[in-house]
Design a protein around this motif. Structure first.
Motif, PDB file in Angstrom:
ATOM      1  N   ARG A   1      27.366   1.960  -0.861  1.00 12.35           N
ATOM      2  CA  ARG A   1      27.225   1.757  -2.309  1.00 12.35           C
ATOM      3  C   ARG A   1      25.734   1.748  -2.685  1.00 12.35           C
ATOM      4  O   ARG A   1      25.313   2.352  -3.670  1.00 12.35           O
ATOM      5  N   GLN A   2      24.995   1.048  -1.852  1.00  6.66           N
ATOM      6  CA  GLN A   2      23.523   0.950  -2.074  1.00  6.66           C
ATOM      7  C   GLN A   2      22.890   2.348  -2.036  1.00  6.66           C
ATOM      8  O   GLN A   2      22.056   2.689  -2.852  1.00  6.66           O
ATOM      9  N   LEU A   3      23.344   3.175  -1.083  1.00  4.08           N
ATOM     10  CA  LEU A   3      22.804   4.530  -0.928  1.00  4.08           C
ATOM     11  C   LEU A   3      23.195   5.398  -2.123  1.00  4.08           C
ATOM     12  O   LEU A   3      22.375   6.162  -2.648  1.00  4.08           O
ATOM     13  N   LEU A   4      24.470   5.258  -2.584  1.00  3.66           N
ATOM     14  CA  LEU A   4      24.952   6.035  -3.725  1.00  3.66           C
ATOM     15  C   LEU A   4      24.149   5.682  -4.978  1.00  3.66           C
ATOM     16  O   LEU A   4      23.676   6.573  -5.692  1.00  3.66           O
ATOM     17  N   ASP A   5      23.959   4.372  -5.209  1.00  2.00           N
ATOM     18  CA  ASP A   5      23.196   3.957  -6.396  1.00  2.00           C
ATOM     19  C   ASP A   5      21.758   4.497  -6.344  1.00  2.00           C
ATOM     20  O   ASP A   5      21.225   4.954  -7.352  1.00  2.00           O
ATOM     21  N   ALA A   6      21.173   4.436  -5.149  1.00  2.00           N
ATOM     22  CA  ALA A   6      19.793   4.928  -4.990  1.00  2.00           C
ATOM     23  C   ALA A   6      19.722   6.421  -5.272  1.00  2.00           C
ATOM     24  O   ALA A   6      18.770   6.912  -5.900  1.00  2.00           O
TER      25      ALA A   6
ATOM     26  N   GLY B   1      20.124   7.012  -8.983  1.00  2.00           N
ATOM     27  CA  GLY B   1      18.845   6.592  -9.597  1.00  2.00           C
ATOM     28  C   GLY B   1      17.764   7.635  -9.389  1.00  2.00           C
ATOM     29  O   GLY B   1      16.972   7.940 -10.297  1.00  2.00           O
ATOM     30  N   ALA B   2      17.726   8.218  -8.167  1.00  2.00           N
ATOM     31  CA  ALA B   2      16.710   9.231  -7.855  1.00  2.00           C
ATOM     32  C   ALA B   2      16.901  10.471  -8.715  1.00  2.00           C
ATOM     33  O   ALA B   2      15.928  11.065  -9.196  1.00  2.00           O
ATOM     34  N   TYR B   3      18.185  10.853  -8.928  1.00  2.00           N
ATOM     35  CA  TYR B   3      18.455  12.026  -9.773  1.00  2.00           C
ATOM     36  C   TYR B   3      17.985  11.784 -11.193  1.00  2.00           C
ATOM     37  O   TYR B   3      17.375  12.648 -11.826  1.00  2.00           O
ATOM     38  N   ILE B   4      18.266  10.586 -11.711  1.00  2.00           N
ATOM     39  CA  ILE B   4      17.863  10.274 -13.095  1.00  2.00           C
ATOM     40  C   ILE B   4      16.339  10.327 -13.217  1.00  2.00           C
ATOM     41  O   ILE B   4      15.786  10.978 -14.111  1.00  2.00           O
ATOM     42  N   ASN B   5      15.644   9.658 -12.276  1.00  2.00           N
ATOM     43  CA  ASN B   5      14.165   9.642 -12.332  1.00  2.00           C
ATOM     44  C   ASN B   5      13.585  11.044 -12.207  1.00  2.00           C
ATOM     45  O   ASN B   5      12.646  11.406 -12.914  1.00  2.00           O
ATOM     46  N   THR B   6      14.172  11.802 -11.284  1.00  2.00           N
ATOM     47  CA  THR B   6      13.661  13.155 -11.061  1.00  2.00           C
ATOM     48  C   THR B   6      13.851  14.013 -12.307  1.00  2.00           C
ATOM     49  O   THR B   6      12.981  14.787 -12.685  1.00  2.00           O
TER      50      THR B   6
ATOM     51  N   THR C   1      26.983  14.276  -7.339  1.00  2.00           N
ATOM     52  CA  THR C   1      26.692  12.945  -6.788  1.00  2.00           C
ATOM     53  C   THR C   1      27.237  11.854  -7.714  1.00  2.00           C
ATOM     54  O   THR C   1      27.854  10.887  -7.256  1.00  2.00           O
ATOM     55  N   PHE C   2      27.036  12.030  -9.015  1.00  2.00           N
ATOM     56  CA  PHE C   2      27.555  11.034  -9.980  1.00  2.00           C
ATOM     57  C   PHE C   2      29.066  10.843  -9.800  1.00  2.00           C
ATOM     58  O   PHE C   2      29.584   9.729  -9.819  1.00  2.00           O
ATOM     59  N   LEU C   3      29.759  11.999  -9.586  1.00  2.00           N
ATOM     60  CA  LEU C   3      31.236  11.951  -9.537  1.00  2.00           C
ATOM     61  C   LEU C   3      31.760  11.232  -8.292  1.00  2.00           C
ATOM     62  O   LEU C   3      32.938  10.909  -8.203  1.00  2.00           O
ATOM     63  N   MET C   4      30.830  11.017  -7.279  1.00  2.00           N
ATOM     64  CA  MET C   4      31.262  10.283  -6.081  1.00  2.00           C
ATOM     65  C   MET C   4      31.494   8.802  -6.404  1.00  2.00           C
ATOM     66  O   MET C   4      32.222   8.108  -5.711  1.00  2.00           O
ATOM     67  N   ALA C   5      30.867   8.334  -7.474  1.00  2.00           N
ATOM     68  CA  ALA C   5      31.015   6.906  -7.840  1.00  2.00           C
ATOM     69  C   ALA C   5      32.342   6.711  -8.592  1.00  2.00           C
ATOM     70  O   ALA C   5      32.873   7.648  -9.213  1.00  2.00           O
ATOM     71  N   HIS C   6      32.821   5.481  -8.577  1.00  2.00           N
ATOM     72  CA  HIS C   6      34.107   5.155  -9.199  1.00  2.00           C
ATOM     73  C   HIS C   6      34.073   5.473 -10.696  1.00  2.00           C
ATOM     74  O   HIS C   6      34.983   6.076 -11.254  1.00  2.00           O
ATOM     75  N   ASP C   7      33.001   5.104 -11.368  1.00  2.00           N
ATOM     76  CA  ASP C   7      32.863   5.374 -12.798  1.00  2.00           C
ATOM     77  C   ASP C   7      31.825   6.470 -13.046  1.00  2.00           C
ATOM     78  O   ASP C   7      31.155   6.502 -14.073  1.00  2.00           O
TER      79      ASP C   7
ATOM     80  N   HIS D   1      32.011   9.643 -13.746  1.00  2.00           N
ATOM     81  CA  HIS D   1      32.218  10.567 -14.863  1.00  2.00           C
ATOM     82  C   HIS D   1      31.587  10.001 -16.136  1.00  2.00           C
ATOM     83  O   HIS D   1      30.856  10.686 -16.851  1.00  2.00           O
ATOM     84  N   ILE D   2      31.854   8.721 -16.389  1.00  2.00           N
ATOM     85  CA  ILE D   2      31.330   8.058 -17.602  1.00  2.00           C
ATOM     86  C   ILE D   2      29.799   8.009 -17.521  1.00  2.00           C
ATOM     87  O   ILE D   2      29.089   8.320 -18.487  1.00  2.00           O
ATOM     88  N   GLN D   3      29.336   7.593 -16.308  1.00  2.00           N
ATOM     89  CA  GLN D   3      27.867   7.498 -16.128  1.00  2.00           C
ATOM     90  C   GLN D   3      27.186   8.831 -16.439  1.00  2.00           C
ATOM     91  O   GLN D   3      26.153   8.873 -17.113  1.00  2.00           O
ATOM     92  N   PHE D   4      27.759   9.935 -15.959  1.00  2.00           N
ATOM     93  CA  PHE D   4      27.138  11.245 -16.135  1.00  2.00           C
ATOM     94  C   PHE D   4      27.140  11.655 -17.598  1.00  2.00           C
ATOM     95  O   PHE D   4      26.142  12.178 -18.099  1.00  2.00           O
ATOM     96  N   THR D   5      28.268  11.381 -18.293  1.00  2.00           N
ATOM     97  CA  THR D   5      28.352  11.727 -19.723  1.00  2.00           C
ATOM     98  C   THR D   5      27.289  10.963 -20.495  1.00  2.00           C
ATOM     99  O   THR D   5      26.562  11.543 -21.324  1.00  2.00           O
ATOM    100  N   GLN D   6      27.162   9.657 -20.184  1.00  2.00           N
ATOM    101  CA  GLN D   6      26.132   8.855 -20.877  1.00  2.00           C
ATOM    102  C   GLN D   6      24.730   9.421 -20.593  1.00  2.00           C
ATOM    103  O   GLN D   6      23.869   9.500 -21.468  1.00  2.00           O
ATOM    104  N   PHE D   7      24.533   9.821 -19.343  1.00  2.00           N
ATOM    105  CA  PHE D   7      23.227  10.367 -18.912  1.00  2.00           C
ATOM    106  C   PHE D   7      22.895  11.637 -19.710  1.00  2.00           C
ATOM    107  O   PHE D   7      21.800  11.787 -20.236  1.00  2.00           O
ATOM    108  N   ILE D   8      23.883  12.546 -19.858  1.00  2.00           N
ATOM    109  CA  ILE D   8      23.672  13.802 -20.591  1.00  2.00           C
ATOM    110  C   ILE D   8      23.394  13.516 -22.062  1.00  2.00           C
ATOM    111  O   ILE D   8      22.462  14.080 -22.657  1.00  2.00           O
TER     112      ILE D   8
END
Length: 1131
Positions: free
Chosen positions: A1055-1060, A1063-1068, A1094-1100, A1102-1109
């Motif tokens: 989970r820690q690796l997925l979040d990192a 996070g890295a994708y967003i910063n980049t 990578t976003f889609l690997m997380a439980h939520d 899909h929502i996270q990616f839509t918010q990001f876009i």
């Protein structure tokens, strides 16, 4: 009339038609053609010039007298002296006026005489192409025709036979002559060259070899005089008729002038005659085409040393020397023309302006120019007015701003030398520079009138047995033989001048007097030094005794003496080439051998002794690159000449005698116990002495060579007394002198000398030890010591014999010295040196290898010790080469392991891996090496080094140790968001794969380290994907059990690796958008697609990616085109 035999001819010169007018008071001849420059006397001796050698009929008095008059008197003087000259007498004078020897004709039609130098023939290489040789060929093949002699004018035709490419050519040749010299030539071939063409040669030689076949007429004015008015009219009309097209305008013009009462032609009595002899005022010299000399020299200089132009100029200088030897005044004339072209060379001003030096070859041409002028002004029979004229000319050239300096530099090669001198030493700023002409100008003050000098050169029997040889400048030595005290180079310049002007016997007599003076001086110096030896040695210093050395001197005094004596020894000088000088009225009787040689002594022995004295003289190193190179070149040239001489017992005695003088000669000898620190070193000379003496007196040979090994200029401290002598040069730099431009050459000669001794001493332990000590003490360059070590090794291990162990040890000892010298300095050959040393130690034996490993820290860097030394020692090839048993192998391996651990402690970064490799077979040593790595990991080692060792550990079967080192490496790593091609990525992926293979706990421990160190989104997503593909520990090397379940992305550690990663994708993304250009839009869209995966690997996710876009669209709405592309792809 008696038929004339041949006699020697001479050289060339040409003038316009006659200058003197011929008229007819009583019985005279007609007009003469003008001539120039007085020159050598022509004609040989005795019967060769007289009547036919086939009969014993004596020559007629008429012929003898006519021949002498023809040689010496201009014909005008003959006419003025006698009112009436009978026709037979005129005919014989005219007959004998043509040159009779072929020597000068040869000189003026080829680059060299047919004599000694015939090998140096012209540039075209084929000697048959020389005009002289071609002229002979034309003559011998019958190509000369219509030969006619009218007075002092010879004409004829020469036919050049047809060749496949050229038709037959008939050349009309005309030659004027006077007093046995050809004074002008013309030829229909239009030859443009310094030298006579082959057609002129063919016609001249026809007249020399077949005088009886040449129709001889008196000068044309004489024939005209015998005609009455009607005959003259008929003669002129016929002449005009035959040549009316060419001569009619001239004939009409002359007729008009003669008929005009006041015309210039009527103001003068008589008329010109081109076939009449010379006037009293005419100079008498051979025809030389001055314009062509200038043109050719200009051309050669413009080629700047290419196309063999340097060789051509040297051949011209040889031609000048040849002319001087024949006592031909054209020698000085030709040299004047050459010098004027040299002075006009535009490069001189350019070089002076740019401060660059002229090329070495060009510089040597200037040297030869200066030396030739010295010879010319020292001509013993030179008239005062002639010398005054040359002096004016030399001073004019000397005053030109670009006139080259004698020492070859324009002050730009040197730091200002005054700075390198103590105050008041010879102040180079105040003394004017010597130019290449300075010595010739000074030589103009020298004369030959000294009665002692005249006696020396004129007489073989000039002795004074009652003379007491007790003063410094005695005129005779203790044997009563004459001495000549004069500045040695000046005295030798006299010898060179005598030789150059064709006085070989006189040159030899003076040379012997000079050599005897040098020998006596050497003896006196030795006695003087012995008397004050204790005193001088106690002081420990010496003043140089000769600021101007003889070897390398611009006048080359030793070379002059040597070649004069050698030529006498070989009998090279043609005894007929010159009579004795007669200054004093004392006539020298010809004796078969010149006197003043010891019983059993030869000229050869005297020459060799002179060379040895000169080479052994202690002399100061001159200033400037050119002068220093000249010292080396001159020394090598002399030694090369000496090497041509085979040593017999007499010469060996001379070598012994001179060797003892050199060793005991104190400050006068370059091999004395004390030398001035900036004396010219003796290595090259000592090497020659050593090899020459070795078969006859080894002890003496080694003494000489060992004494010569020193190179005081490189010693770190100067003798204390140096500064006390104001007029001696003292350099202030303590070791490497900027003044010694040839130092590298000198050091290589020192190395050669040492190498020669090492070779000779093979098999002699005592001598090898002495030579080794000398090398260690005197040689200061690591590369030269290394060369000697290699030389010694080669000599010791020659294939055809057993290795010489003593010499091998010397080789090793020198190798060790090189290691110590280069340990802390950069040397590009260092790796080669280390490898070679191990090879050498291997040849010496196992104890040598053990010894270098025990003391490795004084010889090698830790890296060299482990990667080259220990690795080579442990290799199979070394074990096989040394035939080691198990016990010896183990001892050697133990030393190598100890060395490896010491190196790892000292330099873990570079040596730890080598240490581990070397210690693999010994558990305790291996553990120690591993511990050293762990201790160094936190402080001194980089992640690259740690990853390398970690992989090595995995390879050796220690995965947990590998894992431990990988975690330590991760702590040192930092990968930023844009480093997606960083070389460490593979190591990170490997470390994660290793952890994953070991199990969940290990993976859980490394992921926080990864998250902390890696900020690059693509690398993190790669690791994440790999971790989710298989169960941890499934490919474990250890057979531990595992649950077989895939790890959850919702729980730690993934989970820690997925979040990192997210996070890295967003910063980049934000980083990339701040400075994106339209050409990178499509690439950016692809990057976002990877991010979505990578976003889609997380439980939520899909929502996270839509918010990001949505967030992106809001923040970067200004980038309309990009946002349109984002909408198209992601909605």
């Amino acid at each position: 009339h008696t038929k004339g035999a041949r006699a020697p001819p001479t050289g060339p010169n040409m003038d316009p038609p006659a200058k003197r007018l011929c008229c007819r008071p009583g019985y005279s001849t007609a007009c003469r053609q003008g001539q120039r420059a007085g020159g050598p006397v022509c004609g040989g001796s005795g019967p060769a010039q007289g009547g036919s050698s086939k009969t014993l009929v004596p020559e007629s008095l008429l012929d003898i007298a006519a021949r002498k008059v023809a040689e010496k008197w201009p014909f005008q003087r003959v006419e003025e002296r006698f009112e009436r000259i009978p026709e037979p007498v005129q005919r014989r004078i005219v007959y004998w006026s043509f040159p009779r020897s072929e020597r000068e004709i040869c000189m003026y039609s080829s680059f060299n005489t047919g004599g000694d130098e015939s090998g140096a023939s012209g540039e075209n290489g084929d000697e048959t192409r020389l005009p002289f040789r071609r002229g002979i060929a034309l003559l011998e093949s019958g190509c000369v025709d219509n030969v006619l002699q009218v007075g002092f004018h010879l004409s004829g035709t020469v036919t050049e036979p047809a060749t496949p490419s050229e038709p037959e050519v008939v050349c009309s040749v005309a030659i004027s002559f006077d007093r046995c010299k050809i004074t002008s030539v013309t030829c229909g071939c239009g030859n443009k060259d310094i030298f006579y063409c082959a057609h002129v040669v063919a016609l001249s030689l026809y007249r020399v070899r077949r005088p009886e076949q040449v129709k001889l007429h008196l000068p044309i004015s004489e024939t005209l005089f015998q005609m009455n008015r009607d005959q003259l009219q008929k003669f002129i009309q016929y002449l005009i008729t035959v040549h009316h097209t060419e001569v009619l305008p001239t004939a009409q013009k002359l007729a008009d002038e003669i008929l005009s009462q006041n015309s210039e032609i009527n103001q003068v009595h008589g008329a010109p005659d081109p076939t009449a002899g010379a006037s009293v005022d005419d100079e008498n010299c051979w025809h030389l085409d001055e314009e062509q000399v200038q043109e050719q020299v200009k051309l050669f200089l413009s080629q700047g040393g290419y196309h063999g132009s340097g060789k051509q100029l040297n051949l011209l200088f040889s031609k000048v020397r040849e002319m001087l030897k024949m006592r031909d005044s054209n020698g000085a004339r030709m040299l004047t023309l050459i010098t004027e072209q040299f002075m006009a060379d535009p490069r001189l001003a350019l070089w002076r302006q740019q401060g660059t030096t002229m090329t070495d070859k060009y510089r040597q041409l200037w040297d030869e120019l200066g030396a030739l002028w010295m010879c010319i002004v020292l001509n013993p029979h030179c008239k005062p007015e002639q010398k005054a004229c040359w002096l004016r000319q030399l001073k004019k050239w000397n005053g030109v701003d670009v006139c080259p300096w004698e020492d070859g530099n324009h002050g730009n090669e040197l730091p200002n030398l005054t700075n390198a001198l103590p105050q008041g030493a010879h102040d180079s700023a105040s003394r004017p520079h010597r130019t290449v002409f300075t010595r010739a100008i000074e030589a103009c003050d020298l004369h030959w009138q000294d009665s002692h000098l005249q006696h020396i050169i004129s007489n073989d029997l000039y002795t004074n047995y009652c003379y007491h040889d007790n003063t410094e400048n005695s005129l005779f030595d203790s044997r009563g033989w004459p001495l000549w005290h004069e500045h040695v180079p000046t005295a030798c310049a006299r010898v060179d001048a005598l030789r150059s002007h064709g006085y070989p016997k006189e040159a030899l007599r003076l040379a012997i007097a000079i050599v005897n003076t040098l020998r006596r001086q050497q003896q006196k110096q030795l006695e003087l030094f012995r008397a004050h030896k204790k005193d001088l040695l106690h002081k420990g210093i010496t003043s140089i005794t000769n600021l101007e050395g003889w070897v390398g001197h611009p006048l080359d005094p030793i070379g002059t003496l040597f070649s004069t004596l050698m030529e006498a020894g070989r009998g090279d000088e043609d005894s007929s080439s010159g009579g004795f000088l007669d200054f004093s009225g004392i006539h020298a009787h010809t004796v078969p051998h010149v006197g003043f040689l010891e019983e059993g002594e030869s000229f050869l022995a005297l020459a060799v002794e002179t060379a040895l004295m000169g080479l052994g003289q202690q002399r100061i190193m001159p200033d400037g690159l050119y002068a220093q190179e000249k010292v080396c070149r001159n020394e090598e040239h002399l030694i090369a000449k000496l090497q041509e001489v085979d040593l017999d017992d007499t010469l060996v005695k001379i070598f012994r005698k001179q060797a003892v003088f050199l060793l005991e000669g104190g400050p006068y000898s370059g091999l004395g116990e004390l030398v001035y620190r900036e004396s010219v070193p003796m290595h090259t000379f000592a090497k020659y002495l050593f090899t020459s003496l070795l078969p006859h007196d080894a002890e003496l040979a080694y003494k000489i060579a060992l004494r010569a090994m020193r190179l005081p200029v490189l010693e770190s401290t100067a003798p204390s007394g140096d500064m006390s002598r104001p007029h001696h040069i003292v350099s202030v730099v303590p070791n490497r002198y900027p003044r010694w431009f040839t130092l590298s050459h000198i050091e290589s000669q020192q190395c050669e000398l040492a190498s020669t001794m090492l070779t000779a001493a093979k098999g002699d332990g005592r001598r090898l030890e002495t030579v080794l000590e000398s090398i260690q003490k005197n040689i200061h360059s690591s590369s030269h010591i290394f060369k000697l070590a290699q030389d010694a090794f080669k000599i010791a291990t020659l294939m055809d014999s057993l290795p010489d162990i003593t010499l091998l040890k010397v080789s090793l000892e020198l190798g060790l010295q090189v290691m110590r010298m280069t340990l802390s300095t950069l040397n590009w050959r260092r790796r080669e040196m280390v490898r070679w040393l191990v090879t050498c130690a291997t040849e010496v034996g196992v104890y040598a290898l053990d010894s270098i490993m025990q003391s490795w820290f004084t010889l090698f860097t830790p890296t060299e010790a482990t990667s080259i030394v220990a690795t080579t020692v442990m290799s199979n090839s070394t074990i096989v080469r040394l035939h080691l048993d198990c016990h010896q192998q183990e001892n050697l391996a133990s030393s190598a392991r100890t060395l490896a651990l010491q190196c790892a402690m000292k330099d873990p970064q570079n040596c730890a891996l080598s240490a581990l490799t070397l210690c693999e077979k010994d558990h305790i040593a291996f553990e120690t090496a591993y511990q050293i790595v762990l201790d160094a990991a936190t402080t001194g080692m980089s992640y690259t080094q740690l990853f390398t060792i970690a992989r090595y550990m995995e390879h050796r079967g220690y995965p947990m140790r590998a894992y431990k080192l990988a975690t330590l490496a991760m702590a040192h790593l930092n990968l930023s968001y844009n480093q997606d091609t960083h070389p460490a990525i593979n190591d990170v992926l490997w470390a994660c794969a290793l952890s994953h293979s070991l199990g969940k706990n290990e993976l859980a421990a490394i992921i926080p380290l990864v998250v902390k160190s890696v900020k690059c989104a693509t690398v993190l997503s790669d690791i994440l994907r790999r971790c989710t593909l298989t169960t941890p520990g499934m490919v474990a090397l250890h057979s531990r059990r595992n649950s077989g379940k895939l790890m959850s992305l919702d729980k730690a550690p993934l989970r820690q690796l997925l979040d990192a990663t997210i996070g890295a994708y967003i910063n980049t993304t934000h980083s990339r958008l701040t400075h994106i250009s339209p050409r990178h839009y499509s690439e950016f869209i692809e990057f976002l697609s990877k991010a979505r995966e990578t976003f889609l690997m997380a439980h939520d996710g899909h929502i996270q990616f839509t918010q990001f876009i949505d967030n992106l669209k809001q923040i970067y709405k200004g980038k309309k085109k990009l946002m349109m592309l984002v909408r198209e792809r992601f909605g």
